[in-house]
Design an enzyme around this catalytic site. Structure first.
Site, PDB file in Angstrom:
ATOM      1  N   ARG A 116       1.119  -1.138   0.373  1.00  0.00           N
ATOM      2  CA  ARG A 116      -0.071   0.328   0.053  1.00  0.00           C
ATOM      3  C   ARG A 116       0.688   0.906   0.218  1.00  0.00           C
ATOM      4  O   ARG A 116       0.396   2.038   0.173  1.00  0.00           O
ATOM      5  CB  ARG A 116      -1.000   0.501   1.243  1.00  0.00           C
ATOM      6  CG  ARG A 116      -0.444  -0.316   2.350  1.00  0.00           C
ATOM      7  CD  ARG A 116      -1.145   0.296   3.462  1.00  0.00           C
ATOM      8  NE  ARG A 116      -0.087  -0.547   4.933  1.00  0.00           N
ATOM      9  CZ  ARG A 116      -1.199   0.509   6.333  1.00  0.00           C
ATOM     10  NH1 ARG A 116      -2.077   0.437   6.054  1.00  0.00           N
ATOM     11  NH2 ARG A 116      -0.693  -0.530   6.970  1.00  0.00           N
ATOM     12  N   LYS A 136       1.373   6.887   1.037  1.00  0.00           N
ATOM     13  CA  LYS A 136       1.264   5.546   1.190  1.00  0.00           C
ATOM     14  C   LYS A 136      -0.545   5.241   1.792  1.00  0.00           C
ATOM     15  O   LYS A 136      -0.927   6.144   1.845  1.00  0.00           O
ATOM     16  CB  LYS A 136       1.490   5.175   3.018  1.00  0.00           C
ATOM     17  CG  LYS A 136       1.111   4.010   4.205  1.00  0.00           C
ATOM     18  CD  LYS A 136       2.723   4.174   4.971  1.00  0.00           C
ATOM     19  CE  LYS A 136       2.428   2.764   5.869  1.00  0.00           C
ATOM     20  NZ  LYS A 136       3.327   2.464   6.859  1.00  0.00           N
ATOM     21  N   ARG A 206       5.281  10.188   2.345  1.00  0.00           N
ATOM     22  CA  ARG A 206       6.319  10.491   3.146  1.00  0.00           C
ATOM     23  C   ARG A 206       7.698  10.204   2.366  1.00  0.00           C
ATOM     24  O   ARG A 206       7.278   9.970   0.774  1.00  0.00           O
ATOM     25  CB  ARG A 206       6.482   8.986   3.931  1.00  0.00           C
ATOM     26  CG  ARG A 206       5.839   7.682   3.155  1.00  0.00           C
ATOM     27  CD  ARG A 206       5.728   6.394   4.026  1.00  0.00           C
ATOM     28  NE  ARG A 206       5.990   5.487   3.681  1.00  0.00           N
ATOM     29  CZ  ARG A 206       6.218   3.970   3.480  1.00  0.00           C
ATOM     30  NH1 ARG A 206       6.225   3.796   5.389  1.00  0.00           N
ATOM     31  NH2 ARG A 206       6.205   3.374   3.539  1.00  0.00           N
ATOM     32  N   ASP A 287      11.688  -6.344   6.364  1.00  0.00           N
ATOM     33  CA  ASP A 287      11.146  -5.341   5.369  1.00  0.00           C
ATOM     34  C   ASP A 287      10.694  -4.071   6.003  1.00  0.00           C
ATOM     35  O   ASP A 287      10.337  -3.265   5.379  1.00  0.00           O
ATOM     36  CB  ASP A 287       9.695  -6.519   5.108  1.00  0.00           C
ATOM     37  CG  ASP A 287       9.119  -6.473   6.059  1.00  0.00           C
ATOM     38  OD1 ASP A 287       8.661  -6.657   7.517  1.00  0.00           O
ATOM     39  OD2 ASP A 287       7.256  -6.051   6.324  1.00  0.00           O
TER      40      ASP A 287
END
Ligand code: AMP
Ligand code: MG
Length: 535
Positions: A116, A136, A206, A287
């Site tokens: 996402r 995001k 971001r 991750d």
């Protein structure tokens, strides 16, 4: 900043210079749909953000905007709003979702990827610095698996505020440019207990020099796709570590070792800072580990209130507490070991990477000692000081003292006449400290004696301690109050918190109430003491 109508300054938007190196230089998935799938031997998939119904700009970071050369008029322009909502692309944007894997809660989870998150492109700012923009919550990608690619307002607001708060605390982090609500609903079962609810959707934009994670390398190593692994490693070195790779024209064992050691040192520095301010990331899967040692993927994070090394805000991790406060350094090293295993495939003598793991341990101890000395206002660490710490931490825990307030108030202790009253008042215990009061007074005597040995001016020590001990952190309940208001349509608290968290080490007496202990109502409230990965 609450959205206002201003004349759009197209000039500064048009000035954005894109240089999309990731997309240009690395292999792409040939398929272009958003259908969930395994993507092989490719670093990313081209994907378009999915437009949203009624976007509205709720907040933006003036510092981040300025870094990108965007002024208020540009941020409030219709064009920018649409770009930040994923409803249109600005000239030069080439959206993509990256492919990565990861170890989640200690086990290999296979392909994950940007489920996402959709990167829009890499901006080179006026100073020549590279900043990748990433939305995001902008819709599904091939990596969304069964999920919707969206994000809810509460988690987006938390990511927006905390990214900027961490930056102002001086902690390496990805940044946030904007928070936009989508005007659409997103269904989430917050505690995975069969109570799904519709929530407001939102998108955070971001920003970071690089969003490459440990998992970007792990995925190719796990599939023995060594050529792509090599390409990605060489690309990352050239784009994100230019100083390290200067003078090299290809990968070598020496270069990989010095690179890995650099990543290890950056990671150590980041985690030492987390420990300094009482930050708990909550989901330190590989991750979620940035190759640049940036705090990344703000989810069920939290801040220690009563000092407790076993505390984790993440209810998903409540059973094993793998990612609790006290485990963070150990887990960071474990994650580096996973990265080392992935990079080993590129080396003749991978066992040398052990030195990189040692570099983590050494850097972490050094940084932690230096930061602890600063927190305590000691000129330098000296033999015997371990004892002071060995007594303090269990005391903080047993006496349930508020970590942030305790260290901040320690600054005001007079080494000639130490008085524990102001420190004792930071306790959450209802029994008025009982037996711990004496232990606290005793510790304070020892501490004051040690401080007297340094024989430094009080104002000097005060400056040192204030710079290491923030007065204002984004306490979980503060973020939750902003969420509750925003959910009801009042966005003023986001702006207020952003303002206060801009100067976390300053006294800001007009905002004293934002430095207060957690109120009783927040001790068992969702969002304050309990969070989940559902976001
Ligand atoms: P996280 O625990 O947030 O780091 O997410 C782990 C993986 O799940 C990442 O690959 C995310 O992109 C993916 N993910 C999390 N939430 C969603 C969502 N709502 N839609 C699609 N993918 C998601
Ligand atoms: Mg993640």
């Amino acid at each position: 900043m609450v959205a206002m109508h201003c004349n759009p300054d197209r000039h500064s938007l048009a000035n954005l210079q894109f240089d999309n190196a990731f997309v240009r230089e690395l292999p792409a998935d040939p398929e272009r749909s958003s259908d969930p799938r395994y993507v092989f031997a490719s670093c990313y998939s081209h994907i378009q953000p999915e437009p949203v119904a009624a976007p509205k700009l709720l907040a933006w970071s003036p510092e981040m905007a300025a870094e990108l050369g965007l002024d208020a008029a540009a941020m409030h322009s219709e064009e920018m709003l649409e770009a930040l909502a994923g409803n249109r692309l600005l000239p030069g944007m080439q959206p993509f979702a990256a492919c990565y894997g990861g170890h989640q809660f200690g086990s290999w989870a296979g392909q994950l990827g940007d489920g996402r998150a959709i990167s829009l492109g890499e901006i080179i700012n006026a100073q020549g610095r590279r900043w990748e923009l990433q939305l995001k919550g902008a819709g599904p990608t091939p990596y969304s698996r069964t999920a919707d690619g969206r994000a809810v307002l509460r988690s987006s607001l938390r990511e927006f505020l905390c990214s900027e708060a961490m930056h102002h605390l001086g902690i390496p982090t990805t940044r946030a440019l904007s928070l936009v609500c989508t005007g659409e609903q997103v269904v989430r079962d917050m505690f995975y207990d069969g109570h799904p609810e519709a929530e407001q959707g939102a998108i955070t934009c971001r920003v970071a020099p690089s969003f490459i994670r440990f998992g970007n390398f792990e995925i190719f190593a796990s599939r023995s796709e060594h050529e792509v692994l090599r390409e990605l490693a060489w690309f990352t070195l050239r784009r994100d570590f230019p100083d390290l790779c200067a003078g090299n024209d290809k990968l070598s064992d020496e270069l990989i070792l010095s690179w890995f050691s650099d990543i290890a040192k950056r990671t150590a520095n980041m985690v030492a800072h987390w420990m300094r301010v009482g930050f708990v990331h909550g989901v330190m899967n590989t991750d979620n580990m940035s190759i640049l040692g940036l705090t990344i993927d703000y989810g069920p994070y939290g801040w220690l209130e009563n000092f407790d090394p076993d505390w984790t805000p993440n209810t998903t991790d409540a059973g094993t507490r793998r990612y609790c406060y006290g485990q963070q350094p150990r887990i960071a090293q474990w994650n580096l070991m996973c990265l080392a295993k992935a990079l080993a495939a590129l080396m003749q003598a991978p066992e040398t990477l052990e030195q990189g793991l040692q570099a983590f341990a050494d850097s972490y101890s050094q940084a932690a000692l230096r930061m602890t000395a600063d927190k305590l206002g000691l000129a330098q660490w000296q033999a015997g000081d371990e004892q002071l710490i060995a007594t303090l931490y269990p005391l903080l825990q047993q006496a349930e003292l508020d970590m942030t307030l305790f260290f901040r108030r320690l600054t005001d202790v007079d080494p000639q006449q130490p008085d524990a009253a102001a420190l004792a008042a930071t306790s959450y215990r209802e029994d008025g400290l009982a037996q711990h009061g004496t232990a606290l007074q005793q510790w304070l005597q020892d501490y004051a004696q040690r401080r007297r040995q340094d024989a430094r001016e009080h104002h000097q020590v005060r400056t040192q301690m204030h710079a290491a001990n923030p007065k204002y952190v984004l306490r979980n309940y503060l973020a939750q109050q902003a969420i509750d208001k925003a959910t009801a349509g009042d966005y003023s608290e986001i702006d207020k918190l952003l303002q206060i968290m801009r100067k976390p080490y300053d006294e800001q007496p007009e905002h004293e109430s934002y430095a207060a202990k957690r109120p009783d109502w927040a001790s068992n409230k969702a969002g304050c003491s309990m969070l989940s990965c559902s976001s």
